[in-house]
Design an enzyme around this catalytic site. Structure first.
Site, PDB file in Angstrom:
ATOM      1  N   MET A  87       0.856  -1.196   0.000  1.00  9.70           N
ATOM      2  CA  MET A  87       0.000   0.000   0.000  1.00  9.70           C
ATOM      3  C   MET A  87       0.887   1.239   0.000  1.00  9.70           C
ATOM      4  O   MET A  87       1.652   1.472   0.949  1.00  9.70           O
ATOM      5  CB  MET A  87      -0.935   0.000   1.215  1.00  9.70           C
ATOM      6  N   CYS A 137      -2.004  -0.900 -10.548  1.00  7.29           N
ATOM      7  CA  CYS A 137      -2.233   0.453 -10.023  1.00  7.29           C
ATOM      8  C   CYS A 137      -3.079   1.266 -11.005  1.00  7.29           C
ATOM      9  O   CYS A 137      -2.720   1.419 -12.171  1.00  7.29           O
ATOM     10  CB  CYS A 137      -0.901   1.158  -9.771  1.00  7.29           C
TER      11      CYS A 137
HETATM   12  C1  LIG Z   1      -3.784   3.329   0.296  1.00 12.67           C
HETATM   13  C2  LIG Z   1      -3.601   2.180  -0.652  1.00 12.67           C
HETATM   14  C3  LIG Z   1      -2.431   2.088  -1.378  1.00 12.67           C
HETATM   15  C4  LIG Z   1      -2.235   1.015  -2.262  1.00 12.67           C
HETATM   16  N1  LIG Z   1      -1.041   0.915  -2.915  1.00 12.67           N
HETATM   17  C5  LIG Z   1      -0.790  -0.174  -3.685  1.00 12.67           C
HETATM   18  C6  LIG Z   1       0.494  -0.366  -4.268  1.00 12.67           C
HETATM   19  O1  LIG Z   1       1.429   0.415  -4.094  1.00 12.67           O
HETATM   20  N2  LIG Z   1       0.654  -1.478  -5.045  1.00 12.67           N
HETATM   21  C7  LIG Z   1      -0.352  -2.397  -5.254  1.00 12.67           C
HETATM   22  O2  LIG Z   1      -0.161  -3.386  -5.954  1.00 12.67           O
HETATM   23  N3  LIG Z   1      -1.567  -2.238  -4.690  1.00 12.67           N
HETATM   24  C8  LIG Z   1      -1.793  -1.170  -3.903  1.00 12.67           C
HETATM   25  N4  LIG Z   1      -3.010  -1.054  -3.285  1.00 12.67           N
HETATM   26  C9  LIG Z   1      -4.008  -2.113  -3.454  1.00 12.67           C
HETATM   27  C10 LIG Z   1      -3.901  -3.165  -2.335  1.00 12.67           C
HETATM   28  O3  LIG Z   1      -2.658  -3.830  -2.375  1.00 12.67           O
HETATM   29  C11 LIG Z   1      -5.048  -4.196  -2.398  1.00 12.67           C
HETATM   30  O4  LIG Z   1      -4.895  -5.003  -3.532  1.00 12.67           O
HETATM   31  C12 LIG Z   1      -6.419  -3.541  -2.437  1.00 12.67           C
HETATM   32  O5  LIG Z   1      -6.491  -2.495  -1.484  1.00 12.67           O
HETATM   33  C13 LIG Z   1      -7.542  -4.549  -2.153  1.00 12.67           C
HETATM   34  O6  LIG Z   1      -7.383  -5.160  -0.920  1.00 12.67           O
HETATM   35  P1  LIG Z   1      -8.150  -4.679   0.433  1.00 12.67           P
HETATM   36  O7  LIG Z   1      -9.607  -4.679   0.161  1.00 12.67           O
HETATM   37  O8  LIG Z   1      -7.688  -5.708   1.428  1.00 12.67           O
HETATM   38  O9  LIG Z   1      -7.654  -3.299   0.731  1.00 12.67           O
HETATM   39  C14 LIG Z   1      -3.237   0.029  -2.429  1.00 12.67           C
HETATM   40  C15 LIG Z   1      -4.417   0.154  -1.692  1.00 12.67           C
HETATM   41  C16 LIG Z   1      -4.605   1.191  -0.821  1.00 12.67           C
HETATM   42  C17 LIG Z   1      -5.883   1.257  -0.034  1.00 12.67           C
END
Ligand SMILES: Cc1cc2nc3c(=O)[nH]c(=O)nc-3n(C[C@H](O)[C@H](O)[C@H](O)COP(=O)(O)O)c2cc1C
Length: 320
Positions: free
Chosen positions: A17, A100
């Site tokens: 993240m 992303c």
């Molecule tokens: C604040 C934030 C930053 C994120 N940054 C990235 C990142 O740098 N690379 C990536 O592959 N996914 C990124 N994601 C996506 C997460 O890795 C994840 O796949 C997505 O949030 C879904 O999962 P969750 O519902 O558990 O949050 C980001 C998500 C959030 C909320």
């Protein structure tokens, strides 16, 4: 669980993240047992240029292991050079960002834009595979948009290029974080590929992780937003999966973890930058707690370590 030659102690991971999964946060989440954690996405071009801020994303520690370094970029040669650099800097695993959806990233052809460019995706993954023998994963989305769902095709490309696992966040890029993630697509990808599939999306409670395993047959799960202000979720998922109890941390445990996290942040960034950076964590840690709204108003104004510690002490005393 194994990804390539990397043997992991379990299959519950912390998601990458941006702006969140720095060394202090990873360290705290790891205390609760997570099997693998990732840096935030790191610009391949920035890494080989040696940009200070970019290189810092790879800072790690003995407690911060094993570490997945996530790269983003668009040029195969640059990514290959970045992979070598990440390996030299101590990465245990490399992950390629193909998910992303941020405009600044996709307009360069990187991130989720690669879901629309299978040829380039192939060239990138071949270059990465050729540049490093570290375990290689690819993090993808469902597709670019609803009419272009192609996670199975890109997943197959990843496998054919020698990736060791695919991580799927089954929302389309144009969905951002809206709606629900389509776990059915994780199940379909698992059935489609021979390499491990890791599911990401909407794990907010330990039961969600168990359900994702059950419904999709995935090999691992990844927690993102569910860990914000809630590093305990990882321990609770592991406990739930092994038939144990799930419990909320006591107020004392909560306060103690917040203080430990704060200390790590200050140690890493210094007091000025650290206290500012920690505000967002304070907001997440107190979300949903009694008096949290009032505390969060005050927390927005905190400027130094002394006032942060005083605000925390006052808040938890009042709660207790
Ligand atoms: C604040 C934030 C930053 C994120 N940054 C990235 C990142 O740098 N690379 C990536 O592959 N996914 C990124 N994601 C996506 C997460 O890795 C994840 O796949 C997505 O949030 C879904 O999962 P969750 O519902 O558990 O949050 C980001 C998500 C959030 C909320």
């Amino acid at each position: 669980m194994k990804i390539g030659r990397l043997l992991l102690k379990n299959n519950v991971f912390l998601a990458p993240m941006a702006g969140v999964t720095d060394l202090p946060f990873r360290t705290i989440v790891r205390e609760f047992g997570c099997g693998l954690a990732f840096t935030e996405m790191v610009s391949a071009a920035g890494l080989i240029r040696g940009t200070g801020k970019t290189c810092r994303y790879l800072d790690s520690s003995p407690a911060d292991r094993p570490l997945g370094v996530q790269l983003f970029g668009v040029d195969p040669e640059t990514l290959a050079a970045a992979a070598k650099s990440a390996a030299e800097k101590g990465a245990d695993l490399l992950d390629m960002n193909m998910g992303c959806p941020v405009k600044k990233v996709v307009k360069t052809g990187a991130g989720a834009a690669l879901m629309r460019d299978p040829q380039r995706a192939t060239a990138i993954l071949r270059a990465l595979r050729g540049a490093s023998d570290l375990p290689l994963t690819v993090k993808i989305r469902a597709g670019w948009r609803q009419r272009e769902i192609n996670a199975l095709d890109i997943g197959r490309i990843a496998e054919e290029c020698g990736a060791d696992a695919v991580i799927l966040h089954p929302r389309t890029a144009d969905q951002g974080f809206g709606g629900r993630s389509d776990w059915g697509l994780i199940a379909a990808l698992k059935a489609h590929l021979g390499i491990p599939v890791i599911g990401s999306g909407d794990i907010r409670r330990p039961e969600d992780a168990a359900l994702m395993f059950k419904e999709t047959g995935c090999d691992g799960v990844m927690v993102g937003r569910g860990a914000l202000g809630n590093p305990w979720i990882v321990g609770n998922i592991l406990s739930h999966l092994s038939g144990g109890d799930v419990s909320s941390p006591s107020l004392a445990e909560r306060e103690e973890t917040i203080r430990r996290h704060l200390a790590l942040v200050i140690d890493y960034y210094g007091e000025k930058v650290g206290t500012r950076d920690f505000r967002k964590h304070l907001l997440w840690y107190t979300k949903g707690l009694r008096g949290g709204a009032q505390f969060r108003k005050a927390a927005g104004k905190i400027k130094d370590l002394t006032s942060t510690l005083a605000a925390l002490q006052e808040y938890f005393q009042a709660l207790g």
